[in-house]
Motif scaffolding. Structure first.
Motif, PDB file in Angstrom:
ATOM      1  N   HIS B  86      49.447  31.858  32.076  1.00 31.84           N
ATOM      2  CA  HIS B  86      50.830  31.631  31.619  1.00 31.84           C
ATOM      3  C   HIS B  86      51.088  30.127  31.536  1.00 31.84           C
ATOM      4  N   PRO B  87      51.762  29.655  30.493  1.00 30.20           N
ATOM      5  CA  PRO B  87      51.927  28.197  30.327  1.00 30.20           C
ATOM      6  C   PRO B  87      52.657  27.521  31.486  1.00 30.20           C
ATOM      7  N   ASN B  88      53.572  28.222  32.118  1.00 26.07           N
ATOM      8  CA  ASN B  88      54.335  27.587  33.193  1.00 26.07           C
ATOM      9  C   ASN B  88      53.737  27.812  34.571  1.00 26.07           C
ATOM     10  N   VAL B  89      52.561  28.451  34.606  1.00 19.32           N
ATOM     11  CA  VAL B  89      51.954  28.751  35.897  1.00 19.32           C
ATOM     12  C   VAL B  89      50.699  27.915  36.075  1.00 19.32           C
ATOM     13  N   GLN B  90      50.616  27.340  37.239  1.00 21.13           N
ATOM     14  CA  GLN B  90      49.462  26.491  37.522  1.00 21.13           C
ATOM     15  C   GLN B  90      48.342  27.326  38.139  1.00 21.13           C
ATOM     16  N   ASP B  91      48.750  28.265  38.959  1.00 21.65           N
ATOM     17  CA  ASP B  91      47.747  28.942  39.780  1.00 21.65           C
ATOM     18  C   ASP B  91      48.345  30.222  40.346  1.00 21.65           C
ATOM     19  N   THR B  92      47.528  31.243  40.532  1.00 18.69           N
ATOM     20  CA  THR B  92      48.006  32.433  41.239  1.00 18.69           C
ATOM     21  C   THR B  92      47.003  32.812  42.310  1.00 18.69           C
ATOM     22  N   ARG B  93      47.509  33.467  43.293  1.00 14.98           N
ATOM     23  CA  ARG B  93      46.634  33.913  44.377  1.00 14.98           C
ATOM     24  C   ARG B  93      47.111  35.304  44.773  1.00 14.98           C
ATOM     25  N   LEU B  94      46.184  36.228  44.884  1.00 12.03           N
ATOM     26  CA  LEU B  94      46.529  37.612  45.228  1.00 12.03           C
ATOM     27  C   LEU B  94      46.269  37.834  46.713  1.00 12.03           C
ATOM     28  N   ILE B  95      47.312  38.269  47.415  1.00  6.42           N
ATOM     29  CA  ILE B  95      47.111  38.696  48.807  1.00  6.42           C
ATOM     30  C   ILE B  95      47.105  40.216  48.795  1.00  6.42           C
ATOM     31  N   GLU B  96      45.926  40.769  48.998  1.00 11.33           N
ATOM     32  CA  GLU B  96      45.819  42.232  48.947  1.00 11.33           C
ATOM     33  C   GLU B  96      46.479  42.840  50.169  1.00 11.33           C
TER      34      GLU B  96
END
Lengths: 233, 304
Positions: B86-96
């Motif tokens: 996504h253009p406005n997102v730098q990074d995502t992290r999933l906490i399962e």
């Protein structure tokens, strides 16, 4: 030098201390204000010191009506006259030297000048060796002499003294009066209030007898032979 | 002009000498003034520290995106991958969900309670870090976009509490100003009262000086200088107090801020604050003296 012209002084509460008193004092005169207590001697001195103001009449000093002098000019006026008090009004927290120096400190003289003049004044009253002492360590006569040194240190032309010998025995009183005579001899006009007629008689000068706020005797300008004894004739 | 300055200097030194002759009384007065001045200044330091703390965190604007319970892990992973581009997102992290539960389980406070659960109550969570350049409006749009996704249960902005902290700090800062004004007024009254007593004690001296032809300015000056010194010394005591407080707090504070990776350099008593404290002391000391002198000195007229 000083002229009281029909001066009346009413104190708050209505007591009349002086009633239309007229009195002329020439330069270099030595005046004794005498009379019973409450006769108005002290009131005249208070008027001269501008501690009180006349209710009616004019009080001229050197041609100026000081009865109407603005309050802000009072300090400068007072610096021109020397005052001696019965209780001498010395400051106990300070040495004899510092007490005598106070008028000069107020006048804003330099330290050098102050030291010179204070020593000269203390020398004149014979207390040069006691300049470091606090007033309460001095005898009553010595304390009054410190008070006189303080009164003359700024070389005033007029010196007023209110019962200066009131707390002293006869011998010390005469000593103080002789001191006054010496200052009078060099031209200082003296106005001294005293109830001690005997003492005043021994010193000479003009005697002004007050009675119930009025001049009973001696209010006229000096013209009597008694004036000769002051050396001013 | 020279003698004028000399005379003022003499007066200032004489006033200092007078204060030193009654050290206990002077120390008490100066101490009270110092405490009164140090109080708002130390609160100000506290706020300054808080602001640094809040400010250090304002760059981190992570969203916590809670997915609906029961969402498939594969769906969650797909979403995370999709959002990362996504253009406005730098990074995502999933906490399962399972990982989160395991983490909770390590905490002895929760461990026993969690064992009682039949199933994992925790949802999968995405931590979305927006682009550092993103404007607040973009963030709001991103938040709305995330919330609109069918698998998303709740979107929470972690930094919201920081905004609240900032608001609280603003409030506290205003409170400090009020406290400062009140305490400076207190200093004025303390100095005024002390000098009133001083005037009473030196009544004879004042009377005699006036009889000998002292002007009001002459009589006033020593008291004004005493007020000046009270304020000055009180300000110095306040700075000393602040410095000691900082020294005591520095260690723990440094550790705390390091934990949150907040830059600590430059925190402390700024020269501006120090000057302000000294200046407040000076002005209030002088003002207190003026107040006392104006009220009580003119009442003393010599009696013969």
């Amino acid at each position: 030098m000083i002229r009281l012209d029909k001066v009346t002084k009413l104190y708050r509460g209505g007591r009349e201390a002086l009633r239309e008193v007229s009195l002329d004092i020439g330069p270099g005169e030595m005046i004794f204000l005498t009379g019973h207590s409450g006769a108005g001697k002290s009131t005249i001195l208070k008027l001269l010191a501008l501690v009180e103001r006349p209710t009616h009449g004019q009080l001229l000093v050197d041609g100026r009506n000081i009865g109407r002098l603005p309050a802000r000019e009072i300090p400068a006026y007072r610096r021109q006259i020397g005052m001696v008090f019965q209780d001498h009004k010395l400051l106990d927290g300070r040495s004899a030297f510092d007490n005598v120096a106070l008028p000069l400190v107020i006048a804003g003289l330099t330290r050098r000048e102050i030291e010179k003049r204070v020593r000269a004044a203390l020398d004149q009253v014979g207390l040069l060796d006691k300049e470091r002492q606090a007033p309460r360590t001095l005898s009553a006569g010595e304390q009054q002499r410190v008070g006189i040194a303080r009164a003359v240190v700024a070389r005033p032309r007029l010196l007023i003294a209110d019962e200066p010998t009131g707390n002293l025995d006869a011998e010390l009183s005469l000593e103080i009066m002789q001191l006054f005579r010496r200052f009078n001899d060099v031209g200082v006009t003296m106005v001294i209030a005293t109830h001690d007629l005997v003492l005043a008689g021994r010193v000479g000068g003009r005697h002004v007898l007050l009675n119930h706020g009025q001049v009973q005797d001696g209010g006229a300008a000096p013209a009597t032979p008694a004036q000769c004894s002051t050396g001013q004739a | 002009m020279g003698t004028f300055l000399t005379r003022h200097l003499q007066n200032a030194l004489a006033a200092l000498g007078q204060l030193s002759r009654q050290p206990v009384a002077t120390l008490l007065t100066v101490g009270v003034i110092g405490i009164a001045l140090a109080l708002p200044a130390s609160l100000q330091l506290l706020v300054q520290g808080g602001q640094r703390f809040a400010g250090g965190w304002s760059g981190i604007r992570d969203f916590s995106v809670y997915l609906k319970p029961g969402t498939d892990l594969a769906v969650a992973r797909n979403l995370a991958r999709a959002l990362a581009s996504h253009p406005n997102v730098q990074d995502t992290r999933l906490i399962e969900a399972d990982a989160a539960l395991a983490e909770f389980g390590r905490d002895p406070a929760f461990g026993e309670a969690l064992k009682a659960l039949k199933s994992n109550p925790l949802p999968h969570t995405l931590v979305v870090r927006p682009d550092a350049e993103a404007a607040p409006a973009d963030l709001d749009a991103l938040k709305a976009e995330l919330a609109a996704k069918p698998e998303v249960d709740l979107v929470q902005l972690d930094t919201q509490w920081l905004l609240r902290l900032a608001a609280i700090l603003d409030l506290v800062r205003r409170g400090i100003w009020i406290a400062a004004v009140v305490l400076v007024a207190a200093v004025i009254f303390i100095v005024g009262n002390t000098i009133r007593l001083d005037i009473q004690n030196r009544r004879q001296e004042i009377e005699v000086s006036k009889l000998l032809g002292a002007t009001d300015a002459f009589v006033r000056r020593p008291f004004l200088y005493i007020g000046f010194w009270y304020g000055m010394l009180g300000g110095a005591v306040a700075l000393l107090l602040l410095a000691s407080v900082l020294l005591l707090l520095r260690g723990p504070l440094e550790r705390l801020l390091q934990l949150y990776s907040v830059d600590f350099t430059g925190f402390g008593l700024s020269p501006g604050t120090a000057l302000l404290v000294l200046g407040a002391g000076l002005v209030s000391g002088w003002a207190g003296a003026w107040l006392a002198v104006g009220r009580h000195l003119s009442a003393i007229e010599p009696q013969v």
